[in-house]
Scaffold this motif. Structure first.
Motif, mmCIF file in Angstrom:
data_model
loop_
_atom_site.group_PDB
_atom_site.id
_atom_site.type_symbol
_atom_site.label_atom_id
_atom_site.label_comp_id
_atom_site.label_asym_id
_atom_site.label_seq_id
_atom_site.Cartn_x
_atom_site.Cartn_y
_atom_site.Cartn_z
ATOM 1 N N VAL A 137 0.843 -1.201 0.000
ATOM 2 C CA VAL A 137 0.000 0.000 0.000
ATOM 3 C C VAL A 137 0.880 1.254 0.000
ATOM 4 N N ALA A 138 1.967 1.230 0.779
ATOM 5 C CA ALA A 138 2.893 2.366 0.793
ATOM 6 C C ALA A 138 3.550 2.535 -0.576
ATOM 7 N N VAL A 181 -7.945 -0.075 -5.697
ATOM 8 C CA VAL A 181 -6.783 -0.972 -5.697
ATOM 9 C C VAL A 181 -6.250 -1.179 -4.284
ATOM 10 N N VAL A 182 -6.114 -0.090 -3.533
ATOM 11 C CA VAL A 182 -5.602 -0.176 -2.167
ATOM 12 C C VAL A 182 -6.539 -0.997 -1.284
ATOM 13 N N GLN A 183 -7.838 -0.746 -1.381
ATOM 14 C CA GLN A 183 -8.803 -1.491 -0.566
ATOM 15 C C GLN A 183 -8.776 -2.978 -0.902
ATOM 16 N N ALA A 184 -8.667 -3.300 -2.189
ATOM 17 C CA ALA A 184 -8.626 -4.700 -2.604
ATOM 18 C C ALA A 184 -7.379 -5.388 -2.065
ATOM 19 N N GLY A 188 -7.349 -8.355 0.719
ATOM 20 C CA GLY A 188 -6.711 -9.631 0.406
ATOM 21 C C GLY A 188 -5.622 -9.984 1.401
ATOM 22 N N GLY A 189 -4.780 -9.001 1.735
ATOM 23 C CA GLY A 189 -3.710 -9.242 2.700
ATOM 24 C C GLY A 189 -4.232 -9.570 4.081
ATOM 25 N N ASP A 190 -5.244 -8.836 4.532
ATOM 26 C CA ASP A 190 -5.825 -9.093 5.858
ATOM 27 C C ASP A 190 -6.464 -10.478 5.920
#
Length: 199
Positions: A137-138, A181-184, A188-190
């Motif tokens: 995300v960063a 994109v960031v939310q997806a 997914g990572g969480d």
């Protein structure tokens, strides 16, 4: 651009984080001088604003890819900016592993490198996935800034076709796309980290 930078960041950042962990005071292989030097380098890398880092690593970028403009060139500063960030997250994740599990592995005759491979990394895996997600995300945020100086990607698109041509609709569309994109990626990572934690 972000995908390649992520792969390189993971390949460099995780070993650096492991090295920071195992060389720390009271760790598996304490090396105070090495630990301090690595810690200083990581802190310096994390403290530089990315827009300044873009300028500072321009000679390195030109030396590696032959140019300082475009998506390929942006991979270099993206990676340089993200490796210290991920390394510190990895160090934090590995420090959270129960010291008792490490001692138990050593008591059973495991070598230090085996402890890292069979205890520290597997136990910290959910946290490592979460840390990698934060890093990606960063990187997306960094890549948008890289667009301001011709780095390509969505940031470049927003500036060229939105801001410079006074097209607010294109700028807003780009922002909306970045948010999706960031939310997806975060979702997914969480989700992946939670599944690993249950195991």
């Amino acid at each position: 651009m972000v995908a390649v930078a992520t792969v390189i960041t993971v390949l460099l950042g995780i070993p650096l984080g492991v090295l920071l962990t195992v060389t720390g005071p009271g760790a598996l292989a304490p090396r105070p001088v090495l630990h301090r030097v690595l810690g200083l380098l990581v802190n310096l890398g994390r403290s530089l604003p990315f827009i300044i880092l873009l300028v500072l690593v321009a000679p390195l970028t030109r030396g590696l890819v032959g140019t300082t403009i475009g998506s390929t060139a942006a991979i270099v500063p993206l990676t340089v900016g993200a490796v210290p960030f991920l390394a510190r997250l990895v160090e934090t994740s590995l420090r959270e592993v129960s010291h008792g599990k490490v001692e138990a592995a050593l008591a059973m005759g495991a070598r230090r490198r085996d402890v890292v491979r069979t205890v520290l990394l597997p136990e910290a895996l959910p946290s490592l996935v979460a840390g990698t997600t934060v890093t990606v995300v960063a990187l997306i945020s960094y890549s948008a800034m890289a667009g301001a100086i011709g780095g390509g990607g969505l940031g470049d698109f927003a500036i060229r076709f939105g801001y410079q041509q006074f097209r607010t609709d294109i700028t807003l569309l780009t922002v909306a796309l970045l948010l999706v994109v960031v939310q997806a990626l975060q979702f997914g990572g969480d989700t992946w980290a939670r599944r690993l934690a249950r195991r």
